[in-house]
Design an enzyme around this catalytic site. Structure first.
Site, mmCIF file in Angstrom:
data_model
loop_
_atom_site.group_PDB
_atom_site.id
_atom_site.type_symbol
_atom_site.label_atom_id
_atom_site.label_comp_id
_atom_site.label_asym_id
_atom_site.label_seq_id
_atom_site.Cartn_x
_atom_site.Cartn_y
_atom_site.Cartn_z
ATOM 1 N N ASP A 10 -2.215 -2.423 1.532
ATOM 2 C CA ASP A 10 -2.632 -1.523 2.002
ATOM 3 C C ASP A 10 -3.809 -0.496 1.310
ATOM 4 O O ASP A 10 -3.912 -0.594 -0.264
ATOM 5 C CB ASP A 10 -1.215 -1.210 2.152
ATOM 6 C CG ASP A 10 -1.072 0.763 3.462
ATOM 7 O OD1 ASP A 10 -2.696 0.324 3.864
ATOM 8 O OD2 ASP A 10 -0.953 2.163 2.874
ATOM 9 N N SER A 11 -3.483 0.644 1.079
ATOM 10 C CA SER A 11 -4.938 1.485 0.914
ATOM 11 C C SER A 11 -3.906 2.464 0.217
ATOM 12 O O SER A 11 -4.068 3.419 -0.987
ATOM 13 C CB SER A 11 -5.116 3.114 1.588
ATOM 14 O OG SER A 11 -3.906 3.098 2.180
ATOM 15 N N CYS A 73 -2.984 -2.048 6.628
ATOM 16 C CA CYS A 73 -3.265 -0.788 6.998
ATOM 17 C C CYS A 73 -3.922 -1.571 8.182
ATOM 18 O O CYS A 73 -5.667 -2.018 8.458
ATOM 19 C CB CYS A 73 -4.279 -1.237 5.619
ATOM 20 S SG CYS A 73 -5.234 0.233 6.138
ATOM 21 N N GLU A 151 1.108 9.644 0.282
ATOM 22 C CA GLU A 151 1.341 8.459 -1.054
ATOM 23 C C GLU A 151 2.482 10.007 -2.729
ATOM 24 O O GLU A 151 3.048 8.669 -3.231
ATOM 25 C CB GLU A 151 0.251 9.043 -1.305
ATOM 26 C CG GLU A 151 -0.627 7.770 -0.647
ATOM 27 C CD GLU A 151 -0.411 6.768 -1.271
ATOM 28 O OE1 GLU A 151 -0.674 6.463 -2.481
ATOM 29 O OE2 GLU A 151 -0.227 5.717 -0.535
ATOM 30 N N CYS A 183 -1.413 4.168 12.268
ATOM 31 C CA CYS A 183 -1.414 4.165 10.294
ATOM 32 C C CYS A 183 -0.305 3.728 9.794
ATOM 33 O O CYS A 183 1.106 4.380 10.199
ATOM 34 C CB CYS A 183 -1.511 5.292 10.112
ATOM 35 S SG CYS A 183 -1.916 5.597 8.131
ATOM 36 N N HIS A 185 1.502 4.738 7.169
ATOM 37 C CA HIS A 185 1.653 5.544 6.497
ATOM 38 C C HIS A 185 2.675 6.106 7.229
ATOM 39 O O HIS A 185 4.027 6.584 7.263
ATOM 40 C CB HIS A 185 0.935 5.925 5.218
ATOM 41 C CG HIS A 185 0.297 5.870 4.640
ATOM 42 N ND1 HIS A 185 -0.833 4.722 4.153
ATOM 43 C CD2 HIS A 185 0.188 6.250 3.192
ATOM 44 C CE1 HIS A 185 -1.206 4.661 3.129
ATOM 45 N NE2 HIS A 185 -0.486 5.707 2.259
HETATM 46 N N1 DGL Z 1 -2.590 2.713 6.230
HETATM 47 C C1 DGL Z 1 -3.766 3.377 6.264
HETATM 48 C C2 DGL Z 1 -3.361 2.192 8.028
HETATM 49 O O1 DGL Z 1 -3.069 1.923 8.473
HETATM 50 C C3 DGL Z 1 -4.013 3.926 6.072
HETATM 51 C C4 DGL Z 1 -5.045 5.093 5.947
HETATM 52 C C5 DGL Z 1 -5.719 5.210 4.460
HETATM 53 O O2 DGL Z 1 -6.237 5.351 3.497
HETATM 54 O O3 DGL Z 1 -6.098 6.254 4.972
HETATM 55 O O4 DGL Z 1 -4.312 3.166 8.190
#
Ligand code: DGL
Length: 261
Positions: A10-11, A73, A151, A183, A185
């Site tokens: 993931d990011s 993600c 984060e 998302c 997150h």
């Molecule tokens: N967890 C990512 C998603 O599901 C986060 C996005 C991001 O880094 O902006 O889209």
């Protein structure tokens, strides 16, 4: 190969919500989790940059011996999974906003989708939404500023509530009865969302569907781990280890890595 690990990226910390669903569903599997927190958020980045980051993450996970990769993600999936599948032979499982189950279950005929700019502007999201929402009104909102706070481990409190109300209030005015969290997150915001949303609003994310699909693909390609294997998860981040630490079990350690090609 069967006892090789499942790579999950993931990011940042958001994919931990998916990892937990995977661990629960497949207790015999080994996992390698990569949080690309150094490059978070992906949401405001353009498609080409997201694809490049996803290729770096994939190369890194493959170098760790991953037998399958879960793109945990929505932003990465909706922008890059097609490129990844074209470029690599390993199976990829992605996550997209759960718009189809939302459209099937809404009674008011209005659903809200909270996601990143990258997800909402992608053609994959557009196509999925057009296919499944002919009789449903969809209110889309970009969850601006939420990912950087999550984060840092901030998932509740005044700042988060204020932002959420800003995005959710117009959805409530439009009579949504279902909210799609697009998302990974945002899954960590469910307790705060429950506090500010009327009880009647159903919250949907795609965690369990990803776990089911991963298990299905492992079985299909005969890649499931043998039952004797000790379960384990290795955690890596390109960002600050203390931030990922807040989202994982206390006894687990994290290694900081640099994965620029
Ligand atoms: N967890 C990512 C998603 O599901 C986060 C996005 C991001 O880094 O902006 O889209």
């Amino acid at each position: 190969m069967n006892n090789a690990s499942i790579g999950v990226f993931d990011s940042g910390v958001g994919g931990i919500s998916i990892l937990k669903a995977l661990q629960n569903k497949m207790p015999n599997e080994q996992f390698v989790y990569l949080a690309d927190s150094y490059n978070a958020p992906y949401g405001p980045k353009d498609r080409a940059s997201i694809i490049e980051l996803c290729i770096n993450n994939t190369e890194w996970l493959l170098s760790k011996g991953a037998k399958l990769i879960v793109v945990a993600c929505n932003t990465a999936t909706t922008n890059a999974i097609e490129s990844l599948r074209n470029q690599y032979s390993c199976p990829f499982i992605g996550i997209e906003p759960a718009i189809k189950p939302a459209a099937l279950s809404t009674k008011s005929g209005v659903v809200g989708v909270l996601a990143t700019e990258g997800t909402l502007s992608s053609s994959l999201f557009y196509n999925t939404a057009s296919m499944h929402t002919q009789n449903t009104q969809v209110i889309e909102k970009i969850g601006k500023e939420l990912v950087p706070l999550i984060e840092k481990g901030i998932t509740s409190g005044l700042e988060i509530e204020k932002l959420l109300r800003q995005y959710i209030d117009p959805m409530l005015d439009a009579q949504i009865d279902t909210l799609v969290l697009g998302c990974t997150h945002y899954t960590f915001l469910i307790p705060t969302l429950k506090k500010i949303l009327p009880n009647s609003i159903q919250i949907i994310d795609g965690r369990d569907a990803v776990a089911r699909q991963t298990q299905f693909i492992l079985n299909k390609y005969n890649l499931s781990a043998s039952t004797e294997q000790q379960k384990s998860t290795a955690y890596f981040t390109t960002g600050k280890t203390k931030e990922l630490k807040k989202f994982i079990p206390e006894n687990e350690s994290i290694e900081k890595v640099s994965i620029t090609p």
